[in-house]
Structure formats: C-alpha cells, structure tokens
Design a protein around this motif. Sequence first.
Motif, PDB file in Angstrom:
ATOM      1  N   UNK A   1      -3.876  -1.668  -6.705  1.00  0.00           N
ATOM      2  CA  UNK A   1      -4.041  -0.932  -5.453  1.00  0.00           C
ATOM      3  C   UNK A   1      -4.308   0.536  -5.767  1.00  0.00           C
ATOM      4  N   UNK A   2      -4.931   1.271  -4.851  1.00  0.00           N
ATOM      5  CA  UNK A   2      -5.244   2.682  -5.125  1.00  0.00           C
ATOM      6  C   UNK A   2      -3.989   3.502  -5.369  1.00  0.00           C
ATOM      7  N   UNK A   3      -4.084   4.430  -6.308  1.00  0.00           N
ATOM      8  CA  UNK A   3      -2.978   5.345  -6.586  1.00  0.00           C
ATOM      9  C   UNK A   3      -3.135   6.635  -5.803  1.00  0.00           C
ATOM     10  N   UNK A   4      -2.213   7.582  -5.967  1.00  0.00           N
ATOM     11  CA  UNK A   4      -2.222   8.804  -5.165  1.00  0.00           C
ATOM     12  C   UNK A   4      -3.217   9.848  -5.632  1.00  0.00           C
ATOM     13  N   UNK A   5      -3.692   9.740  -6.888  1.00  0.00           N
ATOM     14  CA  UNK A   5      -4.582  10.777  -7.404  1.00  0.00           C
ATOM     15  C   UNK A   5      -5.963  10.616  -6.791  1.00  0.00           C
ATOM     16  N   UNK A   6      -6.567  11.699  -6.366  1.00  0.00           N
ATOM     17  CA  UNK A   6      -7.891  11.628  -5.741  1.00  0.00           C
ATOM     18  C   UNK A   6      -8.799  12.700  -6.314  1.00  0.00           C
ATOM     19  N   UNK A   7     -10.004  12.301  -6.694  1.00  0.00           N
ATOM     20  CA  UNK A   7     -11.005  13.248  -7.160  1.00  0.00           C
ATOM     21  C   UNK A   7     -11.988  13.475  -6.015  1.00  0.00           C
ATOM     22  N   UNK A   8     -11.533  14.185  -4.986  1.00  0.00           N
ATOM     23  CA  UNK A   8     -12.276  14.255  -3.738  1.00  0.00           C
ATOM     24  C   UNK A   8     -13.456  15.211  -3.842  1.00  0.00           C
TER      25      UNK A   8
END
Length: 401
Positions: free
Chosen positions: A217-224
């Motif tokens: 499942x997706x983790x909290x880190x985001x390369x937005x």
Amino acid sequence: MVTQPELLAERAVLVHIGPYKTGTTAIQTSLHEHRPDLLEHGVTYPGRYHRQMRPSWALLGRSRVGEARVPAHEWDAMAEEVRRAAGRVVISSEDFASARPAQVRRLVDELGADRVHVLVVARRLDKLLPSAWQERVKSVNETRTYDAWLREVLGPERDGRAARTFWHNHGLSSLIGRWTSALPADRVIVLVNDEADRRLQAATFEALLGLPEGTLTPGPHANTSLSMERIELCRQVNVAAQARGWVGSRALNRPRRALLAGLRSAPLATFESLIPPLPAWTGPRLVELSDERARSVAESGARVLGDPGLLRYDAPPDAPDLADPPVVLPAAAAASAIEHTLAGVLERRARARRRAAAPAPSPRPDPLTGVSSRAILRELARRQAGRLGRLRPTSSGKASG
C-alpha cells in the motif's frame, strides 16, 4: 513476450532500476514501510532507508553536488546483505538506470549472475518529459525554461548535456540493451506503465515476489509536483546561483531541500497552474519518438509486461503554445519557502554553537603517572623472564606453551 508477471525463483534478486520519474518514489516508500510484511513472506529489502540511494551512488562513483563520493564500502555492505539473504531480495534505485556497461556487469556479478532479474518501467514520453524537467530544476541547477529544455531534449542532435542525460536514462533501446548484454534477455523485465492503472506497479512487485495482493500500500512519503509558479522560483534561484558562482557548492544542498519543503507545504492558490501540456510544436517529433520507443520494447527480446502500444502518442489537434514563465508567486508559498530555509540555517548555527560551547572531554589518565622509570624497567624484566620460562624446552625437546 508475456503479459502477466510470473513468480520469480525462490532466491531471485529483483533489481528495480526505474528509471527516473516512472513512479519509483511510491514503490520504494511502500517497500520500506512494509519491510516486516516482506520478511514474513521471505523477501528482503536491504538497508534501512526507503531506497538504496547511497549504495547505488557508491557503485556508480557518485554523490550529491559538492559532496565527497559515497564510500565504496556502502555498496559492498549492501551486496553482502543481498548475498546472505536466504529468500527473494528486492532492491530499488533509479540511479541504476544511468549505470554504464562496466557498472552493470559489476552489479550483476556481485549480486549473483544466476539470481539477478532487472525490472525497467517504460512510461509514455509525453507524461515523462514534464516531470523530468521539473526534477532537473529542483535538483540539479537547471536554468533553462521548460520550452528551451524541451527544444534541446527533442532536437535531432542530442548533443547538449540535458539531452545526453535524458536519453541515456530514458532511451529504452539502449537502456534495455545495457542490461541484456549482462543478463539473459528473459531476466530483463520491461513493465509498460498504464497511466490509468495506479496499482499496476505495486501489483507487479507483489506477483514477482510472491507477496499477497494488497501488501504494498502507498506510504506517507510523497515526491509531489510543484506548480509552474513555484518551480519558476526554483529556476530563478538556480539562475542566481549560477551568476554568483555557487553551482557545485555543498553549502547549498540543505537550503535547497528546505526551500523545496517549504514550497510543498503551502496550499495551492486558485490562480496557480500545474505544468501545462506539451506545446504544439512538439507533436510530430513526439509521435515519431513514441512509435520508436514502442517498437524497441516489442523487439527487445526482454520479458514485456503489458502492451507496448501504450507508449504511442497521439498529438492533440489543439495543443496550445507555452506561455512565458510566470512572474507572480502566492505570498503564502513564498513565506513558507523563506521560513523553512531560515529555520534550517538557524538550526545549523545553533548546533554549531552547542558544539563550540560543549566542554572538551576530559583526557584519559595516564596509568604510568607517578611511576618511576626504575619501577617500569623492573616490571618489564619480570614479564620478559616469565615469557622465557614458558618457552623452556621440555623432556621431549619441544618448547612448552
């Protein structure tokens, strides 16, 4: 060519090489966040961080701008962890996509030529180009506008630095060829990205590694992504850094990361715009290049997951020209960027002051303080006599001890 992923052998090593801007951050964060779940199913994700950036840099002889190269032992340590692992192993770094042939061969040899499988993600060019330009502005002192960068990358000569870098990492024919020259073609897996299927990569990793569906499942880190207004601020900072001769300075690395964190944290204003569609002049060239990429995947001999036709591009008939770079930035975004940058500078200064004010460690007492030289000589003579006594010949003629 296959269309569905197949479970890898029990001790296989899956090397995910990206390349850049193909969803690597999301999958790496998910692998990191679910390390315990992976281990329960006999899968090792080496190291402690969300991706194996430093070990990959150690292999490639690379570092952050202005910093010393990552020591070679960091790659050696990860390679040893991979070799020791009993079950399947997965490692992931988009930096591996830029590996030269000798570095590809070293990776394969040191992780186990009989175990390594490589996963390449192929993404549509019109989706890839905007993300690639923005990433360069954020991380490598890119000063060209979006339009100027596109003209270099899409030009037929490919002789500029930006073009050489982009096509070395994203030229699918040469990228796949570097890995099939070191591995049997059926151990190089090309996943054709489907922009409509957000779980495709996670599901592919689960199938290859023998993980239950839904594990990753997706983790909290985001390369937005940033808006055009915010990325223009970064570009203008790069222009200023180049004008002042700061490019390559290690001192800029932390402030740059703080600036980006501040820009990401402020809410989007109503007038801000995301990176616009590719301009009309790129259409014919993109159609040509996209057809070429689809053919190179289909004819590569690698194991292809998905339809190479998804890499093709239909130029929209009403694509607009690019507007000039924006000149207005929301005050909240500017304030957040300045706040984060100043906070980082002040925290570093505070740490430096604390280190300077800390009392020096007390010297270790000298055990011979107050002992006369005559006493020291007597003790040395006594110990030497003891050693000679232990080496006296025995009745068998051999020394004792």
